[in-house]
Design a protein around this motif. Sequence first.
Motif, PDB file in Angstrom:
ATOM      1  N   ILE A   1       0.838  -1.199   0.000  1.00 40.38           N
ATOM      2  CA  ILE A   1       0.000   0.000   0.000  1.00 40.38           C
ATOM      3  C   ILE A   1       0.874   1.251   0.000  1.00 40.38           C
ATOM      4  O   ILE A   1       0.594   2.204  -0.725  1.00 40.38           O
ATOM      5  CB  ILE A   1      -0.974  -0.001   1.200  1.00 40.38           C
ATOM      6  N   ASN A   2       1.935   1.240   0.779  1.00 38.29           N
ATOM      7  CA  ASN A   2       2.843   2.391   0.803  1.00 38.29           C
ATOM      8  C   ASN A   2       3.504   2.605  -0.554  1.00 38.29           C
ATOM      9  O   ASN A   2       3.643   3.747  -1.009  1.00 38.29           O
ATOM     10  CB  ASN A   2       3.896   2.219   1.895  1.00 38.29           C
ATOM     11  N   LYS A   3       3.900   1.519  -1.217  1.00 38.26           N
ATOM     12  CA  LYS A   3       4.478   1.642  -2.562  1.00 38.26           C
ATOM     13  C   LYS A   3       3.449   2.205  -3.541  1.00 38.26           C
ATOM     14  O   LYS A   3       3.765   3.054  -4.376  1.00 38.26           O
ATOM     15  CB  LYS A   3       4.954   0.277  -3.067  1.00 38.26           C
ATOM     16  N   ILE A   4       2.214   1.709  -3.439  1.00 36.70           N
ATOM     17  CA  ILE A   4       1.144   2.172  -4.324  1.00 36.70           C
ATOM     18  C   ILE A   4       0.902   3.663  -4.120  1.00 36.70           C
ATOM     19  O   ILE A   4       0.753   4.413  -5.082  1.00 36.70           O
ATOM     20  CB  ILE A   4      -0.140   1.339  -4.109  1.00 36.70           C
ATOM     21  N   TYR A   5       0.857   4.106  -2.860  1.00 42.24           N
ATOM     22  CA  TYR A   5       0.671   5.533  -2.584  1.00 42.24           C
ATOM     23  C   TYR A   5       1.808   6.372  -3.167  1.00 42.24           C
ATOM     24  O   TYR A   5       1.577   7.467  -3.684  1.00 42.24           O
ATOM     25  CB  TYR A   5       0.541   5.802  -1.083  1.00 42.24           C
ATOM     26  N   LYS A   6       3.037   5.861  -3.088  1.00 43.04           N
ATOM     27  CA  LYS A   6       4.173   6.595  -3.658  1.00 43.04           C
ATOM     28  C   LYS A   6       4.022   6.740  -5.167  1.00 43.04           C
ATOM     29  O   LYS A   6       4.295   7.803  -5.731  1.00 43.04           O
ATOM     30  CB  LYS A   6       5.490   5.894  -3.320  1.00 43.04           C
ATOM     31  N   VAL A   7       3.585   5.671  -5.828  1.00 39.83           N
ATOM     32  CA  VAL A   7       3.364   5.727  -7.271  1.00 39.83           C
ATOM     33  C   VAL A   7       2.280   6.749  -7.596  1.00 39.83           C
ATOM     34  O   VAL A   7       2.435   7.584  -8.488  1.00 39.83           O
ATOM     35  CB  VAL A   7       2.993   4.333  -7.827  1.00 39.83           C
ATOM     36  N   LEU A   8       1.182   6.703  -6.860  1.00 41.33           N
ATOM     37  CA  LEU A   8       0.087   7.647  -7.095  1.00 41.33           C
ATOM     38  C   LEU A   8       0.520   9.083  -6.840  1.00 41.33           C
ATOM     39  O   LEU A   8       0.155   9.987  -7.603  1.00 41.33           O
ATOM     40  CB  LEU A   8      -1.120   7.293  -6.220  1.00 41.33           C
ATOM     41  N   ASP A   9       1.302   9.307  -5.786  1.00 38.04           N
ATOM     42  CA  ASP A   9       1.818  10.656  -5.512  1.00 38.04           C
ATOM     43  C   ASP A   9       2.706  11.144  -6.651  1.00 38.04           C
ATOM     44  O   ASP A   9       2.656  12.308  -7.041  1.00 38.04           O
ATOM     45  CB  ASP A   9       2.605  10.683  -4.199  1.00 38.04           C
ATOM     46  N   SER A  10       3.534  10.240  -7.185  1.00 35.30           N
ATOM     47  CA  SER A  10       4.398  10.589  -8.303  1.00 35.30           C
ATOM     48  C   SER A  10       3.573  10.988  -9.519  1.00 35.30           C
ATOM     49  O   SER A  10       3.861  11.990 -10.178  1.00 35.30           O
ATOM     50  CB  SER A  10       5.296   9.394  -8.635  1.00 35.30           C
ATOM     51  N   TYR A  11       2.543  10.197  -9.820  1.00 39.12           N
ATOM     52  CA  TYR A  11       1.675  10.519 -10.959  1.00 39.12           C
ATOM     53  C   TYR A  11       0.934  11.827 -10.730  1.00 39.12           C
ATOM     54  O   TYR A  11       0.777  12.629 -11.652  1.00 39.12           O
ATOM     55  CB  TYR A  11       0.676   9.393 -11.218  1.00 39.12           C
ATOM     56  N   GLU A  12       0.490  12.053  -9.516  1.00 38.46           N
ATOM     57  CA  GLU A  12      -0.211  13.300  -9.198  1.00 38.46           C
ATOM     58  C   GLU A  12       0.706  14.505  -9.406  1.00 38.46           C
ATOM     59  O   GLU A  12       0.288  15.529  -9.956  1.00 38.46           O
ATOM     60  CB  GLU A  12      -0.720  13.271  -7.759  1.00 38.46           C
ATOM     61  N   ALA A  13       1.964  14.388  -9.000  1.00 35.06           N
ATOM     62  CA  ALA A  13       2.924  15.474  -9.187  1.00 35.06           C
ATOM     63  C   ALA A  13       3.158  15.733 -10.676  1.00 35.06           C
ATOM     64  O   ALA A  13       3.210  16.886 -11.111  1.00 35.06           O
ATOM     65  CB  ALA A  13       4.241  15.141  -8.496  1.00 35.06           C
ATOM     66  N   LYS A  14       3.285  14.667 -11.461  1.00 33.11           N
ATOM     67  CA  LYS A  14       3.488  14.820 -12.902  1.00 33.11           C
ATOM     68  C   LYS A  14       2.286  15.492 -13.550  1.00 33.11           C
ATOM     69  O   LYS A  14       2.437  16.363 -14.408  1.00 33.11           O
ATOM     70  CB  LYS A  14       3.736  13.463 -13.548  1.00 33.11           C
ATOM     71  N   ILE A  15       1.089  15.099 -13.128  1.00 33.59           N
ATOM     72  CA  ILE A  15      -0.126  15.703 -13.680  1.00 33.59           C
ATOM     73  C   ILE A  15      -0.189  17.183 -13.335  1.00 33.59           C
ATOM     74  O   ILE A  15      -0.550  18.012 -14.178  1.00 33.59           O
ATOM     75  CB  ILE A  15      -1.375  14.956 -13.163  1.00 33.59           C
ATOM     76  N   SER A  16       0.181  17.545 -12.118  1.00 33.54           N
ATOM     77  CA  SER A  16       0.183  18.954 -11.716  1.00 33.54           C
ATOM     78  C   SER A  16       1.142  19.769 -12.572  1.00 33.54           C
ATOM     79  O   SER A  16       0.821  20.882 -12.994  1.00 33.54           O
ATOM     80  CB  SER A  16       0.567  19.089 -10.243  1.00 33.54           C
ATOM     81  N   ILE A  17       2.318  19.219 -12.828  1.00 35.67           N
ATOM     82  CA  ILE A  17       3.312  19.919 -13.655  1.00 35.67           C
ATOM     83  C   ILE A  17       2.783  20.094 -15.067  1.00 35.67           C
ATOM     84  O   ILE A  17       2.858  21.184 -15.638  1.00 35.67           O
ATOM     85  CB  ILE A  17       4.656  19.150 -13.654  1.00 35.67           C
ATOM     86  N   ILE A  18       2.235  19.030 -15.627  1.00 27.89           N
ATOM     87  CA  ILE A  18       1.683  19.111 -16.991  1.00 27.89           C
ATOM     88  C   ILE A  18       0.544  20.113 -17.037  1.00 27.89           C
ATOM     89  O   ILE A  18       0.457  20.934 -17.956  1.00 27.89           O
ATOM     90  CB  ILE A  18       1.215  17.722 -17.460  1.00 27.89           C
ATOM     91  N   LYS A  19      -0.312  20.086 -16.053  1.00 27.74           N
ATOM     92  CA  LYS A  19      -1.454  21.006 -15.999  1.00 27.74           C
ATOM     93  C   LYS A  19      -0.975  22.451 -15.939  1.00 27.74           C
ATOM     94  O   LYS A  19      -1.490  23.318 -16.645  1.00 27.74           O
ATOM     95  CB  LYS A  19      -2.326  20.677 -14.793  1.00 27.74           C
ATOM     96  N   GLU A  20       0.026  22.724 -15.103  1.00 29.59           N
ATOM     97  CA  GLU A  20       0.568  24.084 -14.993  1.00 29.59           C
ATOM     98  C   GLU A  20       1.180  24.539 -16.310  1.00 29.59           C
ATOM     99  O   GLU A  20       0.992  25.670 -16.727  1.00 29.59           O
ATOM    100  CB  GLU A  20       1.611  24.156 -13.878  1.00 29.59           C
TER     101      GLU A  20
END
Length: 74
Positions: free
Chosen positions: A42-61
């Motif tokens: 679960i911790n690994k999964i959350y890290k992956v999701l956080d990474s994707y969320e950060a990438k999406i934020s950068i792309i969105k900006e």
Amino acid sequence: MAKKESYEEMLIKLQEILNNLENDELNLEESMKSYEEGVKLINKIYKVLDSYEAKISIIKEEKEVEFNDGDGDK
């Protein structure tokens, strides 16, 4: 070198752990070991999701900046 598990592979593995815990066929020690493995996954999964969320934020900006730069103030 060990292959890095994909997000989907981790979800499948987590579902297998949950199924094993729910079927009541594990003894206490096995249950605790499976639970610990599940928490780590679960911790690994959350890290992956956080990474994707950060990438999406950068792309969105970046896209918002591109859109604002071409707003037609001529």
